[in-house]
Scaffold this motif. Structure first.
Motif, PDB file in Angstrom:
ATOM      1  N   ALA A   1       0.205  -3.721  -6.939  1.00  0.00           N
ATOM      2  CA  ALA A   1       0.056  -4.775  -5.953  1.00  0.00           C
ATOM      3  C   ALA A   1      -1.389  -5.305  -7.185  1.00  0.00           C
ATOM      4  CB  ALA A   1      -0.792  -4.245  -4.536  1.00  0.00           C
TER       5      ALA A   1
ATOM      6  N   GLU B   1       6.244   1.435  -0.027  1.00  0.00           N
ATOM      7  CA  GLU B   1       6.661  -0.167  -0.486  1.00  0.00           C
ATOM      8  C   GLU B   1       6.911  -1.159   0.528  1.00  0.00           C
ATOM      9  OE1 GLU B   1       9.043  -1.437  -3.961  1.00  0.00           O
ATOM     10  OE2 GLU B   1      10.568  -0.987  -2.694  1.00  0.00           O
TER      11      GLU B   1
ATOM     12  N   ARG C   1       5.724  -5.389   0.678  1.00  0.00           N
ATOM     13  CA  ARG C   1       6.028  -5.086  -0.839  1.00  0.00           C
ATOM     14  C   ARG C   1       7.256  -5.177  -1.278  1.00  0.00           C
ATOM     15  NH1 ARG C   1       1.879  -6.686  -3.719  1.00  0.00           N
ATOM     16  NH2 ARG C   1       3.275  -6.037  -5.857  1.00  0.00           N
TER      17      ARG C   1
ATOM     18  N   ARG D   1      11.347  -4.933  -1.744  1.00  0.00           N
ATOM     19  CA  ARG D   1      12.017  -5.748  -3.526  1.00  0.00           C
ATOM     20  C   ARG D   1      12.813  -6.285  -2.483  1.00  0.00           C
ATOM     21  NH1 ARG D   1      10.304  -2.696  -9.094  1.00  0.00           N
ATOM     22  NH2 ARG D   1       8.485  -2.273  -8.808  1.00  0.00           N
TER      23      ARG D   1
END
Length: 278
Positions: free
Chosen positions: A179, A271, A276, A278
């Motif tokens: 991050a 994540e 975050r 993906r």
């Protein structure tokens, strides 16, 4: 030549059996379709490497089981990770038939099994430990007698508590570093060289950074092990607040369909919780 019946030829049991064969033991590999009773009746040593308590109870009990068919004086080494109370009960039943039982769960993952560098924590009498040790010395580099029957499983539960907590903290650190745009490869190298250094950074960080989770130890199995930990802690009146939290996270990861991945896949959950994914 000592005959060793190996029951459970999976990620861990398969390489352990192979190393015993290389060391000169006569290995009797037992698969699902084979008769357990016939195999163990021929063996001097029995090694079980199975997923969970019911699996061990199934091969130990009944007319075709270990306890009914193993030779008196034979050594039964259970390298599964199961509940300590089940280990104690099965060891007592085995002793009643003259079978020398030890619980000897292992740590080190698939790499440790292949390289014969497993850490083995052994519960049982001192005499039974000495009888089992020559076989255990073939599959492990650290073989330690930790107490009476069930003690090996208790120590393994503590091992799994530490490993899960460490994986979670490494996962959080990786997402934190990403991050902030840090060179994560360089960061892992310097962290591994300091007080934060640990086996998870050494063995798992590269795959976590690449989001590659070829299983060395599956989420499904660690979820099971953390259930053993939380139950045993509750029974002893011990608080494990961080362990309980990681157990919930491991369970959530499994419920999302990631049970077949390596336990280092906890980074996926971190994540996701961080927005975050993906």
């Amino acid at each position: 030549m000592t005959a060793v019946a190996v029951i459970g030829l999976g990620i861990m049991g398969g390489p352990m059996a192979a190393n015993l064969g290389k060391a000169g033991y006569e290995v009797i590999g037992v698969r699902r379709s084979d008769s357990v009773g016939r195999a163990v009746s021929r063996a001097d040593v029995i090694l079980t490497v199975l997923p969970d308590s019911p699996d061990v109870e199934a091969v130990a009990s009944g007319d075709d089981g270990i306890i009914a068919n193993a030779k008196p004086g034979s050594v039964w080494i259970d390298s599964s990770t199961i509940r300590p109370d089940v280990s104690v009960r099965l060891a007592q039943a085995a002793a009643g038939k003259g079978i020398r039982a030890v619980d000897a769960p292992v740590s080190g993952g698939e790499a440790g099994a292949v390289d014969a560098t497993l850490s083995v924590m052994v519960g049982g009498s001192a005499e039974d430990f000495e009888a089992a040790k020559p076989v255990l010395d073939v599959v492990g580099s650290t073989v330690v007698h930790v107490g009476p029957p069930g003690a090996g499983q208790t120590v393994k539960a503590a091992n799994q508590l530490i490993v899960a907590g460490t994986i979670e903290l490494v996962a959080e650190s990786i997402v934190f570093l990403e991050a902030h745009g840090v060179d994560t490869d360089a960061a892992v190298r310097v962290l591994a060289g300091g007080l934060a250094g640990n086996r998870i950074l050494d063995r798992k960080a590269e795959g976590m950074l690449a989001r590659e989770f070829q299983p060395g130890f599956r989420v499904d199995l660690h979820h099971k092990d953390l259930g053993i930990v939380t139950s045993a802690a509750r029974g002893a009146g011990v608080a494990i607040p961080l362990g309980a939290a990681v157990a919930q996270l491991m369970g959530a990861l499994r419920q999302q369909g990631h049970g077949s991945l390596d336990h280092s896949a906890l980074v996926l959950l971190v994540e996701q919780l961080s927005g975050r994914a993906r």
